[in-house]
Design a protein around this motif. Structure first.
Motif, PDB file in Angstrom:
ATOM      1  N   PRO A  62       1.531   6.011   1.207  1.00  0.00           N
ATOM      2  CA  PRO A  62       2.754   6.657   2.214  1.00  0.00           C
ATOM      3  C   PRO A  62       2.446   8.029   2.473  1.00  0.00           C
ATOM      4  O   PRO A  62       2.659   8.832   3.495  1.00  0.00           O
ATOM      5  CB  PRO A  62       3.931   6.426   1.052  1.00  0.00           C
ATOM      6  CG  PRO A  62       3.757   5.112   0.535  1.00  0.00           C
ATOM      7  CD  PRO A  62       2.324   5.322   0.137  1.00  0.00           C
ATOM      8  N   ASP A  63       2.169   8.929   1.454  1.00  0.00           N
ATOM      9  CA  ASP A  63       2.198  10.490   1.649  1.00  0.00           C
ATOM     10  C   ASP A  63       0.793  10.556   2.598  1.00  0.00           C
ATOM     11  O   ASP A  63       1.013  11.544   3.392  1.00  0.00           O
ATOM     12  CB  ASP A  63       1.958  11.214   0.368  1.00  0.00           C
ATOM     13  CG  ASP A  63       3.108  11.173  -0.431  1.00  0.00           C
ATOM     14  OD1 ASP A  63       4.018  11.172   0.045  1.00  0.00           O
ATOM     15  OD2 ASP A  63       2.964  11.689  -1.815  1.00  0.00           O
ATOM     16  N   GLU A  64      -0.277   9.981   2.282  1.00  0.00           N
ATOM     17  CA  GLU A  64      -1.537  10.026   3.354  1.00  0.00           C
ATOM     18  C   GLU A  64      -1.174   9.471   4.928  1.00  0.00           C
ATOM     19  O   GLU A  64      -1.377  10.486   5.681  1.00  0.00           O
ATOM     20  CB  GLU A  64      -2.497   9.363   2.713  1.00  0.00           C
ATOM     21  CG  GLU A  64      -3.231   9.672   1.527  1.00  0.00           C
ATOM     22  CD  GLU A  64      -3.931  11.298   1.715  1.00  0.00           C
ATOM     23  OE1 GLU A  64      -4.185  11.416   2.527  1.00  0.00           O
ATOM     24  OE2 GLU A  64      -3.700  11.840   0.674  1.00  0.00           O
ATOM     25  N   ILE A  65      -0.500   8.574   4.835  1.00  0.00           N
ATOM     26  CA  ILE A  65       0.019   8.247   6.347  1.00  0.00           C
ATOM     27  C   ILE A  65       0.887   9.249   6.865  1.00  0.00           C
ATOM     28  O   ILE A  65       0.537   9.572   7.981  1.00  0.00           O
ATOM     29  CB  ILE A  65       0.720   6.973   6.148  1.00  0.00           C
ATOM     30  CG1 ILE A  65      -0.178   5.581   5.785  1.00  0.00           C
ATOM     31  CG2 ILE A  65       1.534   6.533   7.540  1.00  0.00           C
ATOM     32  CD1 ILE A  65       0.679   4.325   5.530  1.00  0.00           C
ATOM     33  N   SER A  66       2.014   9.765   6.086  1.00  0.00           N
ATOM     34  CA  SER A  66       2.692  10.845   6.820  1.00  0.00           C
ATOM     35  C   SER A  66       1.781  12.051   7.150  1.00  0.00           C
ATOM     36  O   SER A  66       2.122  12.652   8.247  1.00  0.00           O
ATOM     37  CB  SER A  66       3.825  11.130   5.784  1.00  0.00           C
ATOM     38  OG  SER A  66       4.665  10.423   5.562  1.00  0.00           O
ATOM     39  N   ALA A  67       0.979  12.511   6.200  1.00  0.00           N
ATOM     40  CA  ALA A  67       0.323  13.768   6.407  1.00  0.00           C
ATOM     41  C   ALA A  67      -0.917  13.378   7.709  1.00  0.00           C
ATOM     42  O   ALA A  67      -0.860  14.326   8.581  1.00  0.00           O
ATOM     43  CB  ALA A  67      -0.570  13.861   5.163  1.00  0.00           C
ATOM     44  N   CYS A  68      -1.191  12.324   7.683  1.00  0.00           N
ATOM     45  CA  CYS A  68      -2.116  11.792   9.156  1.00  0.00           C
ATOM     46  C   CYS A  68      -1.589  11.891  10.166  1.00  0.00           C
ATOM     47  O   CYS A  68      -1.879  12.646  11.153  1.00  0.00           O
ATOM     48  CB  CYS A  68      -2.689  10.485   8.781  1.00  0.00           C
ATOM     49  SG  CYS A  68      -3.869   9.823   9.804  1.00  0.00           S
ATOM     50  N   LEU A  69      -0.375  11.414  10.027  1.00  0.00           N
ATOM     51  CA  LEU A  69       0.443  11.409  11.449  1.00  0.00           C
ATOM     52  C   LEU A  69       0.861  12.671  11.934  1.00  0.00           C
ATOM     53  O   LEU A  69       0.979  13.033  12.917  1.00  0.00           O
ATOM     54  CB  LEU A  69       1.658  10.457  11.617  1.00  0.00           C
ATOM     55  CG  LEU A  69       1.264   8.831  11.281  1.00  0.00           C
ATOM     56  CD1 LEU A  69       2.529   7.893  11.091  1.00  0.00           C
ATOM     57  CD2 LEU A  69       0.419   8.672  12.651  1.00  0.00           C
ATOM     58  N   GLY A  70       1.325  13.585  10.871  1.00  0.00           N
ATOM     59  CA  GLY A  70       1.568  14.989  11.070  1.00  0.00           C
ATOM     60  C   GLY A  70       0.400  15.670  11.753  1.00  0.00           C
ATOM     61  O   GLY A  70       0.394  16.455  12.679  1.00  0.00           O
ATOM     62  N   HIS A  71      -0.649  15.490  11.393  1.00  0.00           N
ATOM     63  CA  HIS A  71      -2.032  15.985  11.697  1.00  0.00           C
ATOM     64  C   HIS A  71      -1.892  15.740  13.255  1.00  0.00           C
ATOM     65  O   HIS A  71      -2.494  16.506  14.235  1.00  0.00           O
ATOM     66  CB  HIS A  71      -3.336  15.825  10.928  1.00  0.00           C
ATOM     67  CG  HIS A  71      -4.284  16.418  11.591  1.00  0.00           C
ATOM     68  ND1 HIS A  71      -4.800  17.717  11.335  1.00  0.00           N
ATOM     69  CD2 HIS A  71      -5.602  15.684  12.183  1.00  0.00           C
ATOM     70  CE1 HIS A  71      -5.745  17.942  11.871  1.00  0.00           C
ATOM     71  NE2 HIS A  71      -6.416  16.703  12.216  1.00  0.00           N
ATOM     72  N   VAL A  72      -1.786  14.217  13.373  1.00  0.00           N
ATOM     73  CA  VAL A  72      -2.275  13.837  14.855  1.00  0.00           C
ATOM     74  C   VAL A  72      -1.152  14.416  15.880  1.00  0.00           C
ATOM     75  O   VAL A  72      -1.401  14.887  16.966  1.00  0.00           O
ATOM     76  CB  VAL A  72      -2.140  12.328  14.659  1.00  0.00           C
ATOM     77  CG1 VAL A  72      -2.072  11.619  16.345  1.00  0.00           C
ATOM     78  CG2 VAL A  72      -3.239  11.640  14.024  1.00  0.00           C
ATOM     79  N   ASN A  73      -0.077  14.421  15.250  1.00  0.00           N
ATOM     80  CA  ASN A  73       1.017  15.223  16.038  1.00  0.00           C
ATOM     81  C   ASN A  73       0.585  16.684  16.604  1.00  0.00           C
ATOM     82  O   ASN A  73       0.744  17.098  17.712  1.00  0.00           O
ATOM     83  CB  ASN A  73       2.394  15.249  15.192  1.00  0.00           C
ATOM     84  CG  ASN A  73       3.683  15.751  16.090  1.00  0.00           C
ATOM     85  OD1 ASN A  73       4.246  14.923  16.815  1.00  0.00           O
ATOM     86  ND2 ASN A  73       3.879  17.145  15.810  1.00  0.00           N
ATOM     87  N   ARG A  74       0.396  17.483  15.761  1.00  0.00           N
ATOM     88  CA  ARG A  74      -0.201  18.751  15.693  1.00  0.00           C
ATOM     89  C   ARG A  74      -1.211  18.787  16.729  1.00  0.00           C
ATOM     90  O   ARG A  74      -1.327  19.476  17.827  1.00  0.00           O
ATOM     91  CB  ARG A  74      -0.744  19.440  14.528  1.00  0.00           C
ATOM     92  CG  ARG A  74       0.652  19.745  13.768  1.00  0.00           C
ATOM     93  CD  ARG A  74       0.119  20.724  12.584  1.00  0.00           C
ATOM     94  NE  ARG A  74      -0.776  20.063  11.611  1.00  0.00           N
ATOM     95  CZ  ARG A  74      -0.277  19.351  10.735  1.00  0.00           C
ATOM     96  NH1 ARG A  74       0.871  19.025  10.389  1.00  0.00           N
ATOM     97  NH2 ARG A  74      -1.254  18.788   9.915  1.00  0.00           N
ATOM     98  N   GLY A  75      -2.448  18.050  16.486  1.00  0.00           N
ATOM     99  CA  GLY A  75      -3.319  17.754  17.608  1.00  0.00           C
ATOM    100  C   GLY A  75      -2.940  17.586  19.147  1.00  0.00           C
ATOM    101  O   GLY A  75      -3.372  18.073  19.965  1.00  0.00           O
ATOM    102  N   LEU A  76      -1.887  16.556  19.292  1.00  0.00           N
ATOM    103  CA  LEU A  76      -1.644  16.180  20.560  1.00  0.00           C
ATOM    104  C   LEU A  76      -0.906  17.376  21.224  1.00  0.00           C
ATOM    105  O   LEU A  76      -0.766  17.326  22.434  1.00  0.00           O
ATOM    106  CB  LEU A  76      -0.699  15.069  20.461  1.00  0.00           C
ATOM    107  CG  LEU A  76      -1.512  13.577  20.209  1.00  0.00           C
ATOM    108  CD1 LEU A  76      -0.340  12.370  19.784  1.00  0.00           C
ATOM    109  CD2 LEU A  76      -2.268  13.226  21.156  1.00  0.00           C
ATOM    110  N   ARG A  77       0.034  18.190  20.389  1.00  0.00           N
ATOM    111  CA  ARG A  77       0.794  19.399  21.001  1.00  0.00           C
ATOM    112  C   ARG A  77      -0.238  20.317  21.480  1.00  0.00           C
ATOM    113  O   ARG A  77      -0.161  20.867  22.341  1.00  0.00           O
ATOM    114  CB  ARG A  77       1.450  19.969  19.698  1.00  0.00           C
ATOM    115  CG  ARG A  77       2.665  19.044  19.282  1.00  0.00           C
ATOM    116  CD  ARG A  77       3.827  18.633  20.406  1.00  0.00           C
ATOM    117  NE  ARG A  77       4.563  19.728  20.535  1.00  0.00           N
ATOM    118  CZ  ARG A  77       5.594  19.739  21.604  1.00  0.00           C
ATOM    119  NH1 ARG A  77       5.645  18.524  22.488  1.00  0.00           N
ATOM    120  NH2 ARG A  77       6.328  20.687  21.777  1.00  0.00           N
TER     121      ARG A  77
END
Length: 233
Positions: A62-77
């Motif tokens: 769960p922690d790795e999934i949250s961190a991964c999606l947070g990283h994708v979010n920043r990249g898309l921004r």
């Protein structure tokens, strides 16, 4: 834990590009549907980045999934700011992480997760949408949600804001459970009672998936449609 899985995706009958993506990692118990935000530029890029990043995770927690999606979010921004234009590149996401102890559902947006057990269809996610917020506030009735002029407005998505707010909920998993992940191109066209009837029939998962796609296409398929079915052995 072993799984039987079936997935389908289709561009639909009105769109030129399929902005949906899906991920099936049965060995890791990870299943995902991502729906690039319609009407925005590069929605297919956003949904692809989500499934590619989650598909590449070495440790699926769960922690790795949250961190991964947070990283994708920043990249898309960052991608959205290139060229100095004000735009949004985003995607909904809904996923399941299933192990021997629990089924963990995570989501942002209005792609949905359901569990079918003992003849009951239970929603595991709640739409992050303007209409759903109005329903929860008692301002409109759920029965009239489909008529609302802002029915397609979502309030959360990967890439939609500087900080991603991801909802995560866990539940018990049992052998025989069937899970459905679907983009709104499916759930807007096939109401919950029909989903329950389809999952409760004596058909194989392949027949269920094909039947749901056929139902959406018969009703005009105005959007891309994607689904993943998972049966726990």
């Amino acid at each position: 834990m072993r799984f039987e899985t079936v997935s389908r995706t289709h561009v639909g009958l009105k769109r030129k590009i399929n902005e949906d993506n899906l991920l099936v990692r049965s060995a890791a118990g990870l299943f995902v549907v991502a729906d690039g935000m319609g009407g925005h530029e590069a929605g297919e890029v956003a949904s692809a980045r989500i499934v590619e990043a989650l598909g590449a995770l070495a440790r699926v927690t769960p922690d790795e999934i949250s961190a991964c999606l947070g990283h994708v979010n920043r990249g898309l921004r960052d991608l959205a700011e290139e060229g100095g234009e004000k735009r949004t590149i985003g995607s909904t996401v809904v996923g399941l992480l299933i192990d021997e102890a629990q089924a963990l559902c995570f989501w942002a947006g209005d792609s949905r997760a359901y569990r079918y057990r003992d003849s009951q269809l239970v929603p595991l996610s709640r739409d992050h949408s303007l209409v759903n917020e109005l329903i929860e506030a008692g301002m409109i009735e759920a029965e009239r949600a489909d008529e609302h002029p802002n029915g397609n407005v979502i309030t959360r998505a990967v890439g939609a804001s500087d900080t991603l707010r991801l909802d995560i909920e866990a539940g018990e998993v049992r052998p025989g459970d069937v899970y459905l992940l679907a983009s709104d191109g499916v759930t807007r066209m096939v109401p919950d009672p029909e989903l329950r009837a389809a999952l409760g029939g004596a058909q194989s998962l392949h027949e269920v998936a094909d039947g749901l796609v056929w139902s959406v296409l018969q009703r005009g398929a105005p959007d891309n449609l994607t689904l993943v079915l998972i049966r726990v052995a």
